[in-house]
Design a protein around this motif. Structure first.
Motif, short mmCIF file in Angstrom:
data_model
loop_
_atom_site.label_atom_id
_atom_site.label_comp_id
_atom_site.label_asym_id
_atom_site.label_seq_id
_atom_site.Cartn_x
_atom_site.Cartn_y
_atom_site.Cartn_z
N LEU A 45 50.37 43.06 0.61
CA LEU A 45 51.01 42.02 -0.20
C LEU A 45 50.35 41.93 -1.57
N MET A 46 49.04 42.06 -1.63
CA MET A 46 48.34 42.03 -2.91
C MET A 46 48.82 43.15 -3.83
N VAL A 47 49.02 44.33 -3.28
CA VAL A 47 49.53 45.45 -4.09
C VAL A 47 50.89 45.09 -4.67
N LEU A 48 51.76 44.49 -3.87
CA LEU A 48 53.08 44.11 -4.37
C LEU A 48 52.99 43.01 -5.42
N VAL A 49 52.12 42.04 -5.21
CA VAL A 49 51.98 40.93 -6.15
C VAL A 49 51.41 41.40 -7.49
N PHE A 50 50.49 42.34 -7.45
CA PHE A 50 49.86 42.85 -8.67
C PHE A 50 50.47 44.17 -9.15
N GLU A 51 51.68 44.46 -8.70
CA GLU A 51 52.32 45.73 -9.06
C GLU A 51 52.37 45.95 -10.58
N LEU A 59 52.71 53.36 -6.55
CA LEU A 59 52.87 52.21 -5.65
C LEU A 59 52.97 52.65 -4.19
N GLN A 60 53.73 53.69 -3.92
CA GLN A 60 53.86 54.15 -2.54
C GLN A 60 52.52 54.59 -1.97
N LYS A 61 51.74 55.30 -2.77
CA LYS A 61 50.43 55.73 -2.29
C LYS A 61 49.52 54.53 -2.07
N LEU A 62 49.56 53.56 -2.98
CA LEU A 62 48.76 52.35 -2.80
C LEU A 62 49.07 51.69 -1.46
N LEU A 63 50.35 51.54 -1.16
CA LEU A 63 50.74 50.89 0.10
C LEU A 63 50.33 51.71 1.30
N VAL A 131 42.64 50.30 -4.22
CA VAL A 131 42.74 49.70 -2.88
C VAL A 131 41.36 49.25 -2.41
N LYS A 132 40.32 50.02 -2.72
CA LYS A 132 38.95 49.58 -2.37
C LYS A 132 38.65 48.24 -3.01
N ALA A 133 38.97 48.10 -4.29
CA ALA A 133 38.71 46.84 -4.99
C ALA A 133 39.52 45.70 -4.39
N LEU A 134 40.79 45.94 -4.14
CA LEU A 134 41.63 44.91 -3.56
C LEU A 134 41.19 44.55 -2.14
N ASP A 135 40.72 45.54 -1.39
CA ASP A 135 40.20 45.30 -0.04
C ASP A 135 39.03 44.32 -0.09
#
Length: 193
Positions: A45-51, A59-63, A131-135
């Motif tokens: 969800l964070m990836v989508l919100v901060f797209e 984006l696909q790889k991030l998800l 993704v590491k940072a968002l994790d």
């Protein structure tokens, strides 16, 4: 696509369901322990919100990285962030667990999932580093949002994951905002003590 390939995928999905029962040390706002699957969901969800802020990244790889990053924990569980230094073989265990979990998949799909996990683990690409940072940020958000035990170590939050959250201005700003919440919790703990 053969029935055997489809059966293998269903077998994998049945085993991956275990991630729903893997509890993390963080608590939800209602006070129950969160699952690793819930953590992974909010990371997506964070990836989508901060797209928009992540423009230029795939984006696909991030998800995909978000979904895969903790999947190996379905076998042996989560090691809390505060305890990870005492488990130097965490990465090797997760890799072995992911191999076990994906054993029913056709080799190309198994290799693809393992490749994503290895990319994340090594922080090998801009997407993996994001993704590491968002994790780390998701973990900190949950620590600050959850109804935690009285002795919860909010001080740990202030140093956790800085290597990744200092990587870009976006993550630095998000970190500063999250750290403000952490400091508020520390202040509340001090006045209650």
């Amino acid at each position: 696509m053969t029935d055997e390939i489809l059966k293998g995928k269903l077998a994998f999905l049945r085993e991956a369901e275990q991630l729903k029962d893997v509890l993390r040390s963080a608590h939800t706002s209602s006070g129950r322990q969160e699952s690793t699957a819930e953590h992974s969901w909010r990371l997506c969800l964070m990836v989508l919100v901060f797209e928009q802020e992540l423009a230029g990244l795939d984006l696909q790889k991030l998800l995909k990285l978000c979904v895969i990053h903790d999947l190996g924990e379905a076998i042996h569980g989560d090691i809390p962030a505060v305890s990870q230094a005492a488990h130097p073989h965490k990465s090797e265990q997760e890799r072995a667990d992911l191999l076990q979990l994906t054993r029913s998949l056709e080799p190309s799909l198994r290799d693809s999932l393992l490749g994503l996990w290895e990319e994340y683990e090594a922080a090998a690409t801009p997407e993996a580093r994001a993704v590491k940072a968002l994790d780390k940020l998701e973990t900190l958000l949950q620590h600050n949002q959850g109804r935690n035990p009285e002795n919860f170590d909010y001080g740990f939050n202030l140093g956790y994951g800085r290597r990744y959250t200092s990587a870009t201005p976006l993550f630095q700003t998000l970190r500063e905002l999250v750290d403000e919440d952490t400091r508020r919790h520390l202040g509340q703990q001090a006045t209650e003590a």
